[in-house]
Design a protein around this motif. Sequence first.
Motif, PDB file in Angstrom:
ATOM      1  N   LYS A  45     -30.264  45.743  10.413  1.00  0.00           N
ATOM      2  CA  LYS A  45     -30.115  47.097   9.867  1.00  0.00           C
ATOM      3  C   LYS A  45     -31.244  47.481   8.923  1.00  0.00           C
ATOM      4  N   ASN A  48     -33.966  49.739  10.916  1.00  0.00           N
ATOM      5  CA  ASN A  48     -33.839  51.205  10.937  1.00  0.00           C
ATOM      6  C   ASN A  48     -33.357  51.759   9.586  1.00  0.00           C
ATOM      7  N   LEU A  50     -30.912  51.282   7.649  1.00  0.00           N
ATOM      8  CA  LEU A  50     -29.527  51.522   7.242  1.00  0.00           C
ATOM      9  C   LEU A  50     -29.246  50.699   5.998  1.00  0.00           C
ATOM     10  N   VAL A  71     -34.779  59.301   8.449  1.00  0.00           N
ATOM     11  CA  VAL A  71     -34.150  59.998   9.566  1.00  0.00           C
ATOM     12  C   VAL A  71     -35.079  60.021  10.785  1.00  0.00           C
ATOM     13  N   ARG A  74     -35.413  56.531  12.379  1.00  0.00           N
ATOM     14  CA  ARG A  74     -34.255  56.122  13.180  1.00  0.00           C
ATOM     15  C   ARG A  74     -34.253  56.770  14.552  1.00  0.00           C
ATOM     16  N   ARG A  75     -34.786  57.984  14.645  1.00  0.00           N
ATOM     17  CA  ARG A  75     -34.825  58.642  15.954  1.00  0.00           C
ATOM     18  C   ARG A  75     -35.762  57.931  16.913  1.00  0.00           C
ATOM     19  N   ILE A  77     -36.017  54.674  17.015  1.00  0.00           N
ATOM     20  CA  ILE A  77     -35.505  53.317  17.246  1.00  0.00           C
ATOM     21  C   ILE A  77     -34.113  53.427  17.862  1.00  0.00           C
ATOM     22  N   TYR A  79     -30.367  52.408  18.938  1.00  0.00           N
ATOM     23  CA  TYR A  79     -29.392  51.651  18.147  1.00  0.00           C
ATOM     24  C   TYR A  79     -28.071  51.572  18.905  1.00  0.00           C
ATOM     25  N   ASP A 160     -26.467  45.528  17.874  1.00  0.00           N
ATOM     26  CA  ASP A 160     -25.680  44.754  16.922  1.00  0.00           C
ATOM     27  C   ASP A 160     -24.398  44.278  17.608  1.00  0.00           C
TER      28      ASP A 160
END
Lengths: 375, 198
Positions: A45, A48, A50, A71, A74-75, A77, A79, A160
């Motif tokens: 985590k 990205n 988190l 933000v 994360r787009r 990567i 998940y 995950d």
Amino acid sequence: MIHFQNVTKRYGEKIVLKNLNLEIRKGEFVVLIGPSGCGKTTTLKMINRLIEPDSGRIFINGEDASKQNAVELRRKIGYVIQQIGLFPNMTVEQNIAIVPKLLKYPKEEWQSIVRSLLKLVDMPYEDYAHKYPSELSGGQQQRIGVLRALAVSPPIVLMDEPFGALDPITRDSLQEEVRRIQKKLKKTIVFVTHDMGEALRMADTIVFMNEGRIVQKAAPEEMLRNPADSIISTFMGRHITSGRQSVPLYAEDFMRTKVLKVPKTSKTLECIELMSRRDVNSLIVIEDDETYFGTVTIEEIKQHGKAGRNISELVSNETITIGRKEDARTALDRLLESAANYLIVLNDDLTVAGIVTRTSTAKALGEALWGEMPA
Amino acid sequence: MSELFVAIFQHLLIVTVAIGISSIIGIILGILSYWVRPLGTFLIWFAEMLQTIPSLALLALLMIIFGLGNITMIAGLVLYALLPIVRNTYTGLSSVPSHLREASKGMGMSRLQRLFQVEIPISIPMIFSGVKIALVNSLSIAVMGVLIGADGLGYIIYRGIQQQNFARILTGAVPVVLMAILFDYVMTKIERFLSIKC
């Protein structure tokens, strides 16, 4: 591609990651594994963002992740999470199209992405695109979960424990699919699991973690052969192959050594009594100097044996013998073509080393595949 | 007869305007409570406190500010309706499963995108249920309006009481009860439909 540099993370007093250094190459399928609380999910985590590290830095494509907008990072990567996390208020198509829409792709483009992705997992667009997640099976839902992560073709995908909640059969087929997709699309995948079998099947590189540290980073074969720590051996359980014993290369590796041997001067009654006591139907007969002489079966003794006579008169020489350094494959072939249920394995000095039976072969194969078997 | 219909219409108008305003304020406060937990604790405490003030006392206080008339009644209803709406919005948003929150965050949705695309759609049944409770309560509280010079069915009931005219009292009271039952029934149906969809 992804580079952890001296990353540390604490939750209060508890140190979750201790000075972690990890390098993940482009296109590599890396599996993070370890007992729960080892820090594997935290590591994932952090990629990205988190979870943010307390100290140390993480570079993605050479850029410091903490300097990028979380933000937007994360787009880029993909998940996938264990609980799948499809949004119940959106159809399959809407779920897959989330990130393309966030990135303002035109409608025609994201629609064609949804079509081609659904084709990738054999779920026809017409049948599935407009269904809600609750109308799909668990396996189908997680397929969509994986596709959703791939929608804008991100170079990195984080997973995950994606298959943790699925039944074994669905899990197998999804593992295969993900592996196939990864080979085809050449993604860098970071995958967290606590299932060693899954790790061995999927990984290019396994990173074994314990108490916030990396215990070993190695290819699956290497980790199987040379686990760096006893905790890894324990964790691998049935997957482990401890040394030469369970890698049957020679006849001696899968012979039974506890065999009944009698001197050729034994009497017939003595032999019958021994056979019935040990519940076997043949014996190995040896010379006075312990070299191999032949075998005798219970039928032979019953038909031709006379009480009080030496067993040597009844011995047959038909049983096939092989040297203990004979190739395992040859031994197996000879066993299969022979009428007897076993082969005699001889030492170099022609004394009896043991026998190879169909059962001992099966057991040795089992051990090679799944590790130590019950005796 | 036309007097009754006018009264019913006015009654409904006051209630719907009040609930409309209260929903907007209440949902916004509910969202803020969800985002800033300490604020949430305070806001819900505040809304609960409002609820404990007897309606007559609250209306009298508001009359000092707004004077006599419909505005005062609407303001009172707005305050009374806040609690169920704020509380249900807050509870609904807080009960969005954490893995969905994480998935939406991990995919790169901003806070507002998460709110409008995931969290609110999932909490809609809960929020709607809060609005329903507020509306049904307000229908009966609005009867008090007659005491502060507002329109509505309270006027008919009040006059019936003064004239000791039972028929007149019932003419005013029965529509209030019927409306409450009707709204509750219809909105419960809608609520069910919304939760099945999610």
